[in-house]
Scaffold this motif. Structure first.
Motif, PDB file in Angstrom:
ATOM      1  N   GLU A  39       0.812  -1.214   0.000  1.00  0.00           N
ATOM      2  CA  GLU A  39       0.000   0.000   0.000  1.00  0.00           C
ATOM      3  C   GLU A  39       0.848   1.268   0.000  1.00  0.00           C
ATOM      4  O   GLU A  39       0.302   2.379  -0.014  1.00  0.00           O
ATOM      5  N   ASP A  40       2.164   1.135   0.007  1.00  0.00           N
ATOM      6  CA  ASP A  40       3.035   2.308   0.027  1.00  0.00           C
ATOM      7  C   ASP A  40       2.961   3.051  -1.308  1.00  0.00           C
ATOM      8  O   ASP A  40       2.929   2.433  -2.387  1.00  0.00           O
ATOM      9  N   ASP A  41       2.916   4.369  -1.224  1.00  0.00           N
ATOM     10  CA  ASP A  41       2.831   5.222  -2.417  1.00  0.00           C
ATOM     11  C   ASP A  41       4.182   5.890  -2.642  1.00  0.00           C
ATOM     12  O   ASP A  41       4.649   6.678  -1.812  1.00  0.00           O
ATOM     13  N   VAL A  54       1.084   8.535  15.464  1.00  0.00           N
ATOM     14  CA  VAL A  54       2.155   7.536  15.528  1.00  0.00           C
ATOM     15  C   VAL A  54       3.188   8.001  16.548  1.00  0.00           C
ATOM     16  O   VAL A  54       3.610   9.164  16.531  1.00  0.00           O
ATOM     17  N   ARG A  85       3.490   3.061  11.376  1.00  0.00           N
ATOM     18  CA  ARG A  85       2.099   2.772  11.748  1.00  0.00           C
ATOM     19  C   ARG A  85       1.727   1.346  11.336  1.00  0.00           C
ATOM     20  O   ARG A  85       1.043   0.634  12.083  1.00  0.00           O
ATOM     21  N   ARG A  86       2.189   0.903  10.164  1.00  0.00           N
ATOM     22  CA  ARG A  86       1.872  -0.447   9.699  1.00  0.00           C
ATOM     23  C   ARG A  86       2.522  -1.509  10.581  1.00  0.00           C
ATOM     24  O   ARG A  86       1.931  -2.568  10.827  1.00  0.00           O
ATOM     25  N   SER A 126       6.575  11.043   5.166  1.00  0.00           N
ATOM     26  CA  SER A 126       5.253  10.427   5.283  1.00  0.00           C
ATOM     27  C   SER A 126       5.343   8.919   5.099  1.00  0.00           C
ATOM     28  O   SER A 126       4.618   8.159   5.753  1.00  0.00           O
ATOM     29  N   ARG A 127       6.231   8.460   4.230  1.00  0.00           N
ATOM     30  CA  ARG A 127       6.379   7.019   4.010  1.00  0.00           C
ATOM     31  C   ARG A 127       6.978   6.349   5.240  1.00  0.00           C
ATOM     32  O   ARG A 127       6.594   5.223   5.591  1.00  0.00           O
ATOM     33  N   SER A 131       4.222   6.133   7.734  1.00  0.00           N
ATOM     34  CA  SER A 131       3.274   5.101   7.315  1.00  0.00           C
ATOM     35  C   SER A 131       3.792   3.705   7.636  1.00  0.00           C
ATOM     36  O   SER A 131       3.033   2.839   8.092  1.00  0.00           O
ATOM     37  N   HIS A 181      -0.547  11.767  12.398  1.00  0.00           N
ATOM     38  CA  HIS A 181      -1.015  10.417  12.097  1.00  0.00           C
ATOM     39  C   HIS A 181      -1.148   9.548  13.344  1.00  0.00           C
ATOM     40  O   HIS A 181      -1.366   8.339  13.224  1.00  0.00           O
ATOM     41  N   MET A 217       4.524   9.746  -2.360  1.00  0.00           N
ATOM     42  CA  MET A 217       4.496  10.433  -1.072  1.00  0.00           C
ATOM     43  C   MET A 217       5.890  10.902  -0.687  1.00  0.00           C
ATOM     44  O   MET A 217       6.897  10.360  -1.151  1.00  0.00           O
TER      45      MET A 217
END
Length: 341
Positions: free
Chosen positions: A219-221, A257, A235-236, A228-229, A232, A255, A224
Motif C-alpha cells: 500500500e506504500d505510495d 504515531v 504505523r503499519r 510520510s512514508r 506510514s 497520524h 508520497m
C-alpha cells in the motif's frame, strides 16, 4: 548448504515420479519416445521451478505464509462444505455434480481465504510461536529510523548504551536515499551521510543490536514524501519513529504515531543545574555583554560567565546563578566563585 540438499532432493523426487510413470500400464503401449519425453519433462520441471525461485530475490515471509494458510483453510472449508451439502446433492456420486462441484467450490474458497489473509496480513501474526516470542524478548515496538536520525549519528551511541530494547527497522527507500546522498556533489552532505552509514555498519556489527532493512508494503505510495512514508511504515508495523527532524515529529503526531526525537533524548540526558552548583569551564570567547565570557561543557551546554571576560582562554571555577531553556538547548549563567556574593 541446506538449500542445495533440498533442491537435490526435489530433482531426485521428480526423477522417481518419472520412473513410477514408466512402470504404469499406460506406458507399456505408448510410443518409444514417450518415456524419454516424460523423463525430460520431469527433469525440466524442477529445474524450471528452482530457476523461478532463484530469480525472485526478495521474498516476503508474511506474503508466503498468507498464501500457504489461505490455501490450507480453503481446502479445509471445501471439505467441510461438501460434507454439509452431501444430504442435498444428487445421490449419484459418479455424476457431474460430484465431479466438478468440489473443484469449483475449492477454487472459490481458496481464492477468498488467500485474498482475505493477504489484505489483512499486517493485522495478524503468522508463525505465532516464533514471532510473538521474539517480540517479547526484543521489545514490543520496533524503532523505525529515518534519514535524519541516521545522518545525525547519535542513535548508534544510544543503541549501544542499551536505551532501546526493541529492534531497529530501516526502510529500504531511506537506505536508497542515503546511498544517493553519499555520492552527492555537496561535500558537507556527502561527509555527513557517509558518517551515518558508518554508524549503521557499527550498529550491525554489534550482536546486541537487532537491525533490519524492510521493503515498503504494497500500500506504500512512491509519490508520497519520504517522511510520510516512514511514518506510514511505522504505523503499519505498530512501531515508533526515531528521528532528529522536528517536521517528522509533527507528521507523526498528525497520524497518531509514536515518535522519539534524538535531540530531545540528548537534551533530557544533560545534567540539570541549580543555583549554587559549582563547575569548571574553559572560557573561549566574549559574550553579548562586554563583561561576559562564554564557555562550553563536554556535552555542548553553553555557560555564560558574568565578569569572565578577563578569564577568556583559561579554565575557571564558576558558580551557577540561573539556567534558561531555549529551543537551541540549555543556557547556564554563572559567575566566578571568587566573585560570588
Amino acid at each position: 548448504m541446506a538449500l542445495i540438499v533440498l533442491r537435490a532432493l526435489f530433482v531426485m523426487v521428480s526423477v522417481g515420479i518419472a520412473v513410477s510413470i514408466f512402470g504404469s500400464d499406460a506406458m507399456r503401449h505408448a510410443p518409444q519416445w514417450l518415456p524419454w519425453g516424460v523423463l525430460a519433462a520431469m527433469i525440466a520441471l524442477p529445474l524450471t521451478v528452482m530457476g523461478i525461485d532463484a530469480g525472485i530475490k526478495r521474498k516476503n515471509l508474511t506474503t508466503i505464509t498468507a498464501v500457504y494458510f489461505g490455501l490450507l483453510v480453503g481446502v479445509l472449508l471445501t471439505y467441510v462444505s461438501m460434507l454439509a451439502l452431501s444430504p442435498i446433492l444428487p445421490p449419484d456420486r459418479d455424476g457431474p455434480v460430484w465431479a466438478w462441484l468440489p473443484v469449483i467450490l475449492g477454487s472459490v474458497l481458496c481464492y477468498f481465504c488467500t485474498s482475505l489473509l493477504l489484505q489483512t496480513r499486517d493485522d495478524f501474526r503468522f508463525l505465532i510461536p516464533y514471532v510473538e516470542f521474539a517480540r517479547d524478548v526484543r521489545g514490543l515496538r520496533p524503532n523505525v529510523l529515518d534519514a535524519a536520525s541516521i545522518v545525525d549519528g547519535r542513535i548508534a551511541d544510544l543503541a549501544e548504551a542499551g536505551l532501546f530494547e526493541s529492534r531497529f527497522v530501516i526502510p529500504s527507500f531511506v537506505l536508497d536515499e542515503l546511498q544517493a546522498s553519499a555520492d552527492a556533489s555537496d561535500r558537507t552532505l556527502r561527509t555527513r551521510t557517509r558518517r551515518g552509514l558508518d554508524m549503521l555498519s557499527r550498529m550491525r556489527a554489534n550482536p546486541r543490536i537487532d537491525i533490519d532493512v524492510l521493503a515498503p508494503g504494497d500500500e506504500d505510495d512512491d509519490a508520497m514524501a519520504t517522511d510520510s512514508r516512514v511514518v506510514s511504515m511505522a504505523r503499519r508495523l505498530g512501531g515508533r519513529v526515531v528521528t532528529a527532524d522536528a517536521n517528522v515529529m509533527k507528521v507523526a503526531g498528525l497520524h497518531d504515531v509514536a515518535a522519539i526525537n534524538v535531540n530531545d533524548v540528548a537534551l533530557s540526558l544533560k545534567p540539570a543545574f541549580v543555583p549554587g552548583d559549582a563547575l569548571a569551564v574553559r572560557l573561549v570567547k566574549q559574550g553579548d555583554e562586554p563583561d561576559q565570557g562564554v564557555g562550553y561543557l563536554d556535552d555542548g551546554t553553553m555557560v555564560v560567565v558574568q565578569n569572565g571576560r578577563e578569564q577568556i582562554g583559561r579554565t575557571v571555577r564558576v558558580s551557577v546563578t540561573s539556567t534558561l531553556q531555549t529551543t537551541a538547548g540549555r543556557l547556564v549563567f554563572a559567575r566566578p566563585e571568587a566573585s560570588r556574593a
